[in-house]
Design an enzyme around this catalytic site. Structure first.
Site, short mmCIF file in Angstrom:
data_model
loop_
_atom_site.label_atom_id
_atom_site.label_comp_id
_atom_site.label_asym_id
_atom_site.label_seq_id
_atom_site.Cartn_x
_atom_site.Cartn_y
_atom_site.Cartn_z
NE ARG A 171 -3.43 -2.42 2.65
CZ ARG A 171 -3.75 -3.06 3.77
NH1 ARG A 171 -3.31 -2.62 4.94
NH2 ARG A 171 -4.50 -4.13 3.73
NE ARG A 264 -7.06 -0.82 5.73
CZ ARG A 264 -6.86 -2.09 6.00
NH1 ARG A 264 -6.47 -2.45 7.21
NH2 ARG A 264 -7.06 -3.04 5.10
NE ARG A 275 -8.13 -6.92 1.66
CZ ARG A 275 -6.98 -7.04 2.31
NH1 ARG A 275 -6.94 -6.86 3.60
NH2 ARG A 275 -5.87 -7.32 1.67
N1 GDP Z 1 -1.12 -16.75 7.95
C1 GDP Z 1 -0.63 -15.52 7.87
N2 GDP Z 1 -1.45 -14.48 7.75
C2 GDP Z 1 -0.91 -13.25 7.70
C3 GDP Z 1 0.47 -13.01 7.76
N3 GDP Z 1 0.70 -11.68 7.68
C4 GDP Z 1 -0.50 -11.11 7.60
N4 GDP Z 1 -1.48 -12.04 7.61
C5 GDP Z 1 -2.93 -11.86 7.57
O1 GDP Z 1 -3.31 -11.58 6.24
C6 GDP Z 1 -4.51 -10.82 6.28
C7 GDP Z 1 -4.40 -9.67 5.33
O2 GDP Z 1 -3.41 -8.77 5.77
P1 GDP Z 1 -3.22 -7.37 5.05
O3 GDP Z 1 -3.10 -7.61 3.58
O4 GDP Z 1 -2.12 -6.65 5.73
O5 GDP Z 1 -4.62 -6.65 5.26
P2 GDP Z 1 -5.39 -6.12 6.54
O6 GDP Z 1 -5.67 -7.25 7.46
O7 GDP Z 1 -6.63 -5.58 5.91
O8 GDP Z 1 -4.57 -5.05 7.15
C8 GDP Z 1 -4.72 -10.42 7.72
O9 GDP Z 1 -5.68 -11.31 8.28
C9 GDP Z 1 -3.39 -10.67 8.37
O10 GDP Z 1 -3.53 -11.01 9.74
C10 GDP Z 1 1.32 -14.15 7.88
O11 GDP Z 1 2.54 -14.09 7.96
N5 GDP Z 1 0.72 -15.36 7.93
N1 ADP Z 2 -12.12 1.02 17.60
C1 ADP Z 2 -12.06 1.64 16.42
N2 ADP Z 2 -13.02 2.53 16.10
C2 ADP Z 2 -13.00 3.15 14.90
N3 ADP Z 2 -12.05 2.96 13.95
C3 ADP Z 2 -11.08 2.09 14.23
C4 ADP Z 2 -11.03 1.38 15.46
N4 ADP Z 2 -9.96 0.59 15.45
C5 ADP Z 2 -9.34 0.78 14.26
N5 ADP Z 2 -10.01 1.69 13.53
C6 ADP Z 2 -9.69 2.14 12.16
O1 ADP Z 2 -10.14 1.09 11.29
C7 ADP Z 2 -9.27 0.99 10.16
C8 ADP Z 2 -8.76 -0.43 10.07
O2 ADP Z 2 -7.83 -0.65 11.12
P1 ADP Z 2 -6.51 -1.51 10.90
O3 ADP Z 2 -5.72 -1.40 12.15
O4 ADP Z 2 -5.88 -1.14 9.63
O5 ADP Z 2 -7.17 -2.97 10.77
P2 ADP Z 2 -6.53 -4.38 10.44
O6 ADP Z 2 -5.05 -4.28 10.68
O7 ADP Z 2 -7.21 -5.32 11.38
O8 ADP Z 2 -6.87 -4.67 9.03
C9 ADP Z 2 -8.17 2.01 10.35
O9 ADP Z 2 -8.47 3.15 9.56
C10 ADP Z 2 -8.23 2.34 11.85
O10 ADP Z 2 -7.84 3.67 12.10
#
Ligand code: GDP
Ligand code: ADP
Length: 398
Positions: A171, A264, A275
């Protein structure tokens, strides 16, 4: 303890024909069960291991898993009760010189079945208080990354993030090697085949995985490892020897999850819909699979963060654990080793030499955690002036 039984003595009499220099003290085999392990004689960049299998009546070249120690000027090997051999390298620093060769641990037995060969696995010993790693899972957009960032910001010396590999594109704000190791699928698939990953999973159409190295780097820094991985990954880690705390983060509702994901603004519409579809299944598995020790509801962020800290025992006055001394100390070439219960006493100089002040280093093995694949954490190391009364009568090993 660890003395060569008759079958090994016979082989020693006949002389090994395996290329080891038996004049060297380091070529003495260490016996565990009906096998003897010969450690030493570097063949390439690392120390070599051979196994004498009495039931087969011959030497076996085992599959050697894990990061291997570099060759050194000598070592002492001490058999431990847990299917491990402690290997202390002479002439190296204490930070680099304490290793465990796993020869009959749960991991090694599993790998033996999978690979169908004799298997041993190296795991480096690292200091620290061995707090369990923290696995955080939950649907995309629930706030995992936000909570982890808050924790790392408040306790920078305590936590280290396990940087995963992924085949998804970065990203805008994401940096390679900080947020993820962004990788080609073919490269990652090869590395998985080579056993470099602790776990991996296909998530939202991309490959994600935790390399053994990613958790080793954190353990080496004496920090508590945080893994942000999906439910499939959490299941794999649960089945591994990592012994973590498993936390599932749940949104207050699916509507709120969608709102956060859209706000986000990092995904295309198609990716958001994928997702959200996957979130349904993740929520069901997260809450009913028995993988997770705790479910955290992320409604109000501050409250959720306070609850997370409470789960991790961070709600009081917390100070970072001081680094245990005497790390940074060198292990001399002429050291001798004794074992008293769970303590290994390293004495600089030959056994006959009188002990000088602070000449004894104690490796306390009673709080060890983890192991191959990855580091053996929780090594407690300290220097003492002399052996106290309770330590009298120890058993000289080498
Ligand atoms: N199994 C596994 N899942 C991962 C790993 N790193 C990230 N993920 C998972 O992959 C999913 C997608 O992650 P990401 O693309 O960063 O998107 P986000 O969860 O929307 O922030 C999330 O559920 C993460 O927890 C990894 O090393 N192993
Ligand atoms: N408790 C909350 N209330 C409102 N917004 C939240 C809260 N926790 C996280 N966010 C927002 O939600 C979005 C997704 O959070 P993020 O940490 O990227 O999620 P994930 O890593 O689980 O995918 C971000 O923009 C974050 O600032």
């Amino acid at each position: 303890m660890g003395e060569a039984p008759a079958f090994i003595e016979d082989d020693l009499q006949k002389g090994f024909s395996n290329g080891f220099d038996l004049k060297s003290k380091d070529a003495t085999p260490t016996v565990i069960g009906n096998k003897a392990y010969l450690i030493g004689g570097a063949d390439d960049e690392s120390i070599r291991v051979q196994v004498w299998d009495h039931s087969r009546g011959g030497w076996v070249n085992p599959t050697v898993l894990g990061t291997k120690p570099k060759p050194c000027k000598g070592h002492s090997a001490v058999p431990l009760n847990e299917g491990q051999i402690l290997v202390i390298q002479k002439g190296t620093s204490l930070d680099d010189g304490v290793w465990f060769l796993e020869v009959d641990t749960q991991y090694v037995r599993e790998q033996r079945k999978i690979l169908g060969t004799e298997v041993v696995a190296w795991s480096k010993g690292v200091k620290g208080n061995a707090e369990k790693p923290v696995v955080i899972s939950g649907p995309s957009g629930v706030g995992k990354g936000t909570l982890i960032s808050m924790l790392m910001k408040e306790f920078p010396s305590m936590f280290g993030f396990s940087v995963s590999h992924t085949t998804r594109a970065p990203r805008n704000m994401e940096k390679d090697s900080i947020h993820y190791h962004f990788t080609e699928r073919s490269v990652m698939e090869n590395d998985i085949k080579d056993g470099k990953f602790l776990e991996f999973a296909s998530v939202h159409g991309n490959l994600y995985g935790t390399s053994v190295e990613a958790v080793e780097v954190v353990a080496d820094a004496g920090k508590r490892c945080i893994l942000d991985i999906d439910v499939q990954g959490a299941r794999s880690v649960r089945a591994s020897s990592l012994e973590a705390i498993f936390i599932f983060v749940s949104p207050p509702s699916m509507e709120e999850l969608e709102k956060r994901l859209r706000a986000r603004g990092t995904e295309t519409e198609e990716q958001i819909l994928k997702r959200l579809r996957n979130a349904q299944a993740e929520m069901e598995q997260g809450k009913s699979s028995g993988i997770f020790d705790h479910i955290l509801y992320n409604d109000n962020l501050e409250e959720c963060y306070e609850n997370l800290k409470e789960l991790l025992g961070l709600d009081g006055n917390v100070t970072a654990t001081p680094k245990s001394s005497p790390y940074g100390v060198d292990l001399p070439l002429d050291l001798s080793i004794s074992k008293i219960d769970q303590k290994i006493i390293i004495k600089r100089g030959s056994p006959e030499l009188k002990t000088a002040t602070k000449n004894l280093i104690v490796l306390d093995l009673s709080t060890l955690k983890g192991g191959a694949p990855g580091r053996t954490r929780g090594l407690n190391v300290y220097a003492i002036d002399s052996l106290s009364d309770e330590l009298n009568g120890f058993n000289q090993l080498s």
